[in-house]
Motif scaffolding. Structure first.
Motif, PDB file in Angstrom:
ATOM      1  N   THR A   1       0.818  -1.207   0.000  1.00  0.00           N
ATOM      2  CA  THR A   1       0.000   0.000   0.000  1.00  0.00           C
ATOM      3  C   THR A   1       0.853   1.258   0.000  1.00  0.00           C
ATOM      4  OG1 THR A   1      -1.765  -1.166   1.184  1.00  0.00           O
ATOM      5  CG2 THR A   1      -1.829   1.237   1.224  1.00  0.00           C
ATOM      6  N   LEU A   2       1.998   1.213   0.674  1.00  0.00           N
ATOM      7  CA  LEU A   2       2.830   2.405   0.824  1.00  0.00           C
ATOM      8  C   LEU A   2       3.923   2.536  -0.231  1.00  0.00           C
ATOM      9  CD1 LEU A   2       3.236   2.572   4.712  1.00  0.00           C
ATOM     10  CD2 LEU A   2       1.995   4.177   3.254  1.00  0.00           C
ATOM     11  N   GLU A   3       4.217   1.472  -0.950  1.00  0.00           N
ATOM     12  CA  GLU A   3       5.327   1.543  -1.916  1.00  0.00           C
ATOM     13  C   GLU A   3       5.133   2.605  -3.002  1.00  0.00           C
ATOM     14  OE1 GLU A   3       6.108  -2.546  -3.009  1.00  0.00           O
ATOM     15  OE2 GLU A   3       7.982  -2.497  -1.855  1.00  0.00           O
ATOM     16  N   PRO A   4       3.933   2.831  -3.530  1.00  0.00           N
ATOM     17  CA  PRO A   4       3.779   3.925  -4.505  1.00  0.00           C
ATOM     18  C   PRO A   4       4.133   5.286  -3.899  1.00  0.00           C
ATOM     19  CG  PRO A   4       1.908   2.436  -4.631  1.00  0.00           C
ATOM     20  CD  PRO A   4       2.689   2.038  -3.419  1.00  0.00           C
ATOM     21  N   THR A   5       3.808   5.494  -2.637  1.00  0.00           N
ATOM     22  CA  THR A   5       4.167   6.742  -1.948  1.00  0.00           C
ATOM     23  C   THR A   5       5.671   6.838  -1.766  1.00  0.00           C
ATOM     24  OG1 THR A   5       2.053   6.759  -0.760  1.00  0.00           O
ATOM     25  CG2 THR A   5       3.832   8.078   0.163  1.00  0.00           C
ATOM     26  N   ALA A   6       6.307   5.708  -1.498  1.00  0.00           N
ATOM     27  CA  ALA A   6       7.752   5.687  -1.229  1.00  0.00           C
ATOM     28  C   ALA A   6       8.588   6.036  -2.452  1.00  0.00           C
ATOM     29  CB  ALA A   6       8.161   4.313  -0.696  1.00  0.00           C
ATOM     30  N   VAL A   7       7.995   5.936  -3.646  1.00  0.00           N
ATOM     31  CA  VAL A   7       8.748   6.238  -4.867  1.00  0.00           C
ATOM     32  C   VAL A   7       9.253   7.677  -4.842  1.00  0.00           C
ATOM     33  CG1 VAL A   7       8.574   6.508  -7.372  1.00  0.00           C
ATOM     34  CG2 VAL A   7       7.565   4.508  -6.248  1.00  0.00           C
ATOM     35  N   THR A   8       8.437   8.611  -4.348  1.00  0.00           N
ATOM     36  CA  THR A   8       8.840  10.019  -4.324  1.00  0.00           C
ATOM     37  C   THR A   8       8.997  10.570  -2.915  1.00  0.00           C
ATOM     38  OG1 THR A   8       6.501  10.655  -4.513  1.00  0.00           O
ATOM     39  CG2 THR A   8       7.801  10.549  -6.553  1.00  0.00           C
ATOM     40  N   ASP A   9       8.687   9.787  -1.898  1.00  0.00           N
ATOM     41  CA  ASP A   9       8.828  10.229  -0.506  1.00  0.00           C
ATOM     42  C   ASP A   9       9.981   9.462   0.122  1.00  0.00           C
ATOM     43  OD1 ASP A   9       8.544  10.563   2.347  1.00  0.00           O
ATOM     44  OD2 ASP A   9       6.482  11.237   1.997  1.00  0.00           O
ATOM     45  N   ALA A  10      11.128  10.130   0.228  1.00  0.00           N
ATOM     46  CA  ALA A  10      12.341   9.464   0.722  1.00  0.00           C
ATOM     47  C   ALA A  10      12.188   9.011   2.164  1.00  0.00           C
ATOM     48  CB  ALA A  10      13.543  10.400   0.586  1.00  0.00           C
ATOM     49  N   PHE A  11      11.411   9.749   2.944  1.00  0.00           N
ATOM     50  CA  PHE A  11      11.224   9.389   4.351  1.00  0.00           C
ATOM     51  C   PHE A  11      10.477   8.063   4.478  1.00  0.00           C
ATOM     52  CE2 PHE A  11       8.840   9.916   8.437  1.00  0.00           C
ATOM     53  CZ  PHE A  11       9.938   9.909   9.280  1.00  0.00           C
ATOM     54  N   ILE A  12       9.353   7.946   3.784  1.00  0.00           N
ATOM     55  CA  ILE A  12       8.608   6.687   3.802  1.00  0.00           C
ATOM     56  C   ILE A  12       9.453   5.560   3.218  1.00  0.00           C
ATOM     57  CG2 ILE A  12       6.586   5.491   2.870  1.00  0.00           C
ATOM     58  CD1 ILE A  12       5.890   7.423   5.069  1.00  0.00           C
ATOM     59  N   HIS A  13      10.237   5.862   2.187  1.00  0.00           N
ATOM     60  CA  HIS A  13      11.122   4.862   1.581  1.00  0.00           C
ATOM     61  C   HIS A  13      12.107   4.305   2.619  1.00  0.00           C
ATOM     62  CE1 HIS A  13      13.752   2.887  -1.322  1.00  0.00           C
ATOM     63  NE2 HIS A  13      14.774   3.523  -0.770  1.00  0.00           N
ATOM     64  N   HIS A  14      12.713   5.192   3.404  1.00  0.00           N
ATOM     65  CA  HIS A  14      13.647   4.744   4.438  1.00  0.00           C
ATOM     66  C   HIS A  14      12.949   3.849   5.461  1.00  0.00           C
ATOM     67  CE1 HIS A  14      16.969   7.666   3.468  1.00  0.00           C
ATOM     68  NE2 HIS A  14      17.662   6.681   3.989  1.00  0.00           N
ATOM     69  N   LEU A  15      11.769   4.250   5.886  1.00  0.00           N
ATOM     70  CA  LEU A  15      11.040   3.457   6.878  1.00  0.00           C
ATOM     71  C   LEU A  15      10.717   2.071   6.338  1.00  0.00           C
ATOM     72  CD1 LEU A  15       8.556   6.133   8.311  1.00  0.00           C
ATOM     73  CD2 LEU A  15      10.616   5.260   9.409  1.00  0.00           C
ATOM     74  N   ILE A  16      10.282   2.000   5.088  1.00  0.00           N
ATOM     75  CA  ILE A  16       9.943   0.706   4.492  1.00  0.00           C
ATOM     76  C   ILE A  16      11.185  -0.173   4.361  1.00  0.00           C
ATOM     77  CG2 ILE A  16       9.190  -0.411   2.358  1.00  0.00           C
ATOM     78  CD1 ILE A  16       7.104   1.748   2.045  1.00  0.00           C
ATOM     79  N   CYS A  17      12.308   0.416   4.000  1.00  0.00           N
ATOM     80  CA  CYS A  17      13.555  -0.359   3.889  1.00  0.00           C
ATOM     81  C   CYS A  17      13.926  -0.981   5.232  1.00  0.00           C
ATOM     82  CB  CYS A  17      14.686   0.529   3.383  1.00  0.00           C
ATOM     83  SG  CYS A  17      14.572   0.929   1.624  1.00  0.00           S
ATOM     84  N   ILE A  18      13.803  -0.204   6.293  1.00  0.00           N
ATOM     85  CA  ILE A  18      14.090  -0.734   7.627  1.00  0.00           C
ATOM     86  C   ILE A  18      13.100  -1.845   7.973  1.00  0.00           C
ATOM     87  CG2 ILE A  18      14.041  -0.178  10.096  1.00  0.00           C
ATOM     88  CD1 ILE A  18      15.189   2.555   9.412  1.00  0.00           C
ATOM     89  N   TYR A  19      11.827  -1.611   7.681  1.00  0.00           N
ATOM     90  CA  TYR A  19      10.793  -2.606   7.976  1.00  0.00           C
ATOM     91  C   TYR A  19      11.079  -3.922   7.242  1.00  0.00           C
ATOM     92  CZ  TYR A  19       5.988  -4.323   8.706  1.00  0.00           C
ATOM     93  OH  TYR A  19       4.885  -5.055   9.067  1.00  0.00           O
ATOM     94  N   LYS A  20      11.434  -3.847   5.981  1.00  0.00           N
ATOM     95  CA  LYS A  20      11.744  -5.046   5.211  1.00  0.00           C
ATOM     96  C   LYS A  20      12.935  -5.796   5.799  1.00  0.00           C
ATOM     97  CE  LYS A  20       9.980  -3.618   0.652  1.00  0.00           C
ATOM     98  NZ  LYS A  20      10.369  -3.249  -0.734  1.00  0.00           N
TER      99      LYS A  20
END
Length: 528
Positions: A79-98
């Motif tokens: 659900t959040l990956e499309p947002t993470a494409v242009t939002d570096a903050f969410i991208h970092h959080l998802i990387c840590i979560y993974k």
């Protein structure tokens, strides 16, 4: 007279730690910077009792909703990956979560101090009267100061300095136990960690993650002192950079900061990109997440509180994924404002084409209205980040679609307003104002165990915590016995309402953050 009443309240505020650090022009040590009283209303602010009670009734349901979302990592990430494409903050959080998921979650005990924020809605032809602004799952602040503000209005009201709707002040301004509820939640997590590991109070402490040069230190310190005074739990304050410099993973995956084993990590920072100026802070967050320490919140909870998730939950059929009860879903949906995605759909070709048409129609409607009645929200907390009115229309006209995907659109809530006296820097300013109600929810459970259902005010394991009034400002010698009984149960479980926060701001102000300088603290004067 008015001057005497102002002096009484300012003195009461300062004497009772309703204070903040003054804004600094540089990075000076906060200990060298003078303090000022936190801004507040001279009097309590009238609020309908029925809507206040409805907001409280929702606390446990939103606690469970967040927990259920955190148990579905595949859906959360997708659900959040499309947002993470242009939002570096969410991208970092998802990387840590993974990475945490790949390595295996070391701690299944989950602690949350959530806060759901609401505004009254008074739009002609609209039957809805209470709508959710957002759900905060990380660094939900002002619980301690809001407790003190409620005490100030109640006590000074009893002395004749405040006018109430009737003569029953105790009924009109509800008791606010947010300070002790938050401290109790942290102490409960700490005791559960001790039971789990066999360690002792002397060997462990709660770590509060704070921002450097934190102005809102009093709100945090009051929780730290309450932890020790009532529960004999030590708490240290550290920044993410200090965690990077002093932290390590010890034996049995324990988090060690300095020479201290950490039982609970309580985040009061880490919710904005500014809290991560370098990779060191991100490395610190990863270190915490991969440790045995109980996180408040986990990174899954942090992600579950993002605006994108709030928007998707309002889509037809999504709540059904997480909440079985039709009655619960109806109650939750009754406070959902209109929410719209700006992400391009990733569905099959036919469905995608249909959804793109709907998305274009929504954008055209907003642009044609010049953004009137809409708010454009990024995945940020802390105030000052939203776009309103014509700025929304301009953004939809000029912002690349990839960047728009990092935002959601929310219908503008239309709150009623009334005159209020706002006190800032010991000066009174009278303005037409509206208010925003925050309801805290305290939650502790073992995420590896089945959820307790149905929700109730006092599930079996939570009965001993049903009323905390008796422990506020007292020393309860029997608490250790109570905690021992709690943590020895097979599934540590707390799910309860944890107090309230009422913020008042001029009706001409769009944002609502107290620390950001937009709003002031208040308390509700309940009316029937």
């Amino acid at each position: 007279d008015r001057k005497m009443s102002l002096d009484d309240k300012v003195h009461w505020a300062v004497t009772n730690s309703i204070i903040m650090g003054m804004k600094a022009s540089n990075e000076d040590d906060m200990s060298k910077i003078p303090v000022v009283h936190a801004p507040f209303t001279m009097n309590s602010f009238k609020y309908p009792r029925a809507q206040f009670e409805k907001a409280i009734s929702l606390a446990q349901h939103f606690n469970i909703l967040v927990e259920q979302i955190s148990r579905d990592p595949k859906w959360l990430i997708e659900t959040l990956e499309p947002t993470a494409v242009t939002d570096a903050f969410i991208h970092h959080l998802i990387c840590i979560y993974k990475e945490v998921l790949q390595d295996g979650i070391k701690q299944t005990l989950t602690l949350a101090i959530n806060r759901s924020d609401y505004m009254l809605h008074d739009k002609e032809g609209d039957s809805r009267s209470l709508l959710q602004v957002e759900l905060n799952t990380i660094a939900s602040s002002f619980g301690a100061l809001s407790t003190r503000i409620s005490e100030m209005h109640r006590e000074l009201g009893a002395m004749g300095h405040i006018n109430f709707s009737d003569n029953d002040q105790d009924t009109n301004i509800p008791i606010n136990n947010a300070l002790n509820e938050i401290a109790n939640g942290l102490a409960s997590g700490h005791k559960a960690f001790l039971s789990q590991t066999g360690l002792t109070d002397a060997e462990c402490a709660v770590a509060m993650i704070v921002q450097p040069n934190e102005r809102n230190f009093s709100d945090q310190r009051l929780i730290q002192y309450q932890l020790w005074k009532v529960y004999k739990v030590r708490c240290i304050r550290v920044t993410l950079l200090e965690v990077h410099q002093q932290g390590k993973i010890g034996d049995r995956e324990k988090l060690i900061i300095g020479d201290q084993t950490i039982s609970v990590v309580y985040f009061r920072a880490g919710y904005t990109p500014e809290d991560h100026p370098s990779e060191k802070e991100w490395d610190a967050r990863l270190l915490i997440e991969k440790s045995l320490a109980i996180k408040c919140p986990t990174i899954a909870y942090h992600l579950a509180g993002s605006k994108k998730i709030q928007q998707v939950l309002s889509d037809p059929g999504v709540l059904e994924r997480f909440i079985e009860s039709h009655e619960e879903r109806t109650l939750l949906r009754s406070v959902f404002a209109g929410l719209y995605s700006l992400s391009e759909p990733s569905s099959s070709s036919i469905q995608r084409e249909q959804e793109l048409i709907v998305l274009d129609e929504i954008k055209k409607k907003i642009i044609d209205s010049n953004g009137d009645g809409f708010v454009m929200k990024p995945q940020r907390e802390g105030g000052g980040n939203n776009l309103y009115g014509s700025d929304v229309a301009d953004a939809l006209r000029t912002m690349p679609s990839e960047e728009q995907a990092a935002y959601i659109i929310m219908e503008r809530i239309i709150p009623p307003s009334r005159s209020a006296d706002l006190v800032r820097d010991a000066n009174i300013h009278t303005a037409d104002c509206l208010c925003e109600l925050g309801i805290y929810g305290i939650f502790l459970c073992d995420s590896s165990s089945p959820m307790e259902t149905p929700v109730s005010n006092s599930p079996p394991e939570n009965e001993m915590f049903k009323s905390l009034t008796s422990v506020v400002n007292t020393f309860e010698t029997g608490l250790n016995t109570i905690f021992s009984a709690f943590v020895d149960s097979p599934k540590p479980y707390i799910n309860r309402y944890g107090g309230y926060l009422l913020r008042v701001k001029p009706s001409v102000s769009d944002e609502g953050g107290v620390a950001a300088g937009y709003a002031v603290l208040s308390s509700p004067d309940l009316t029937d």
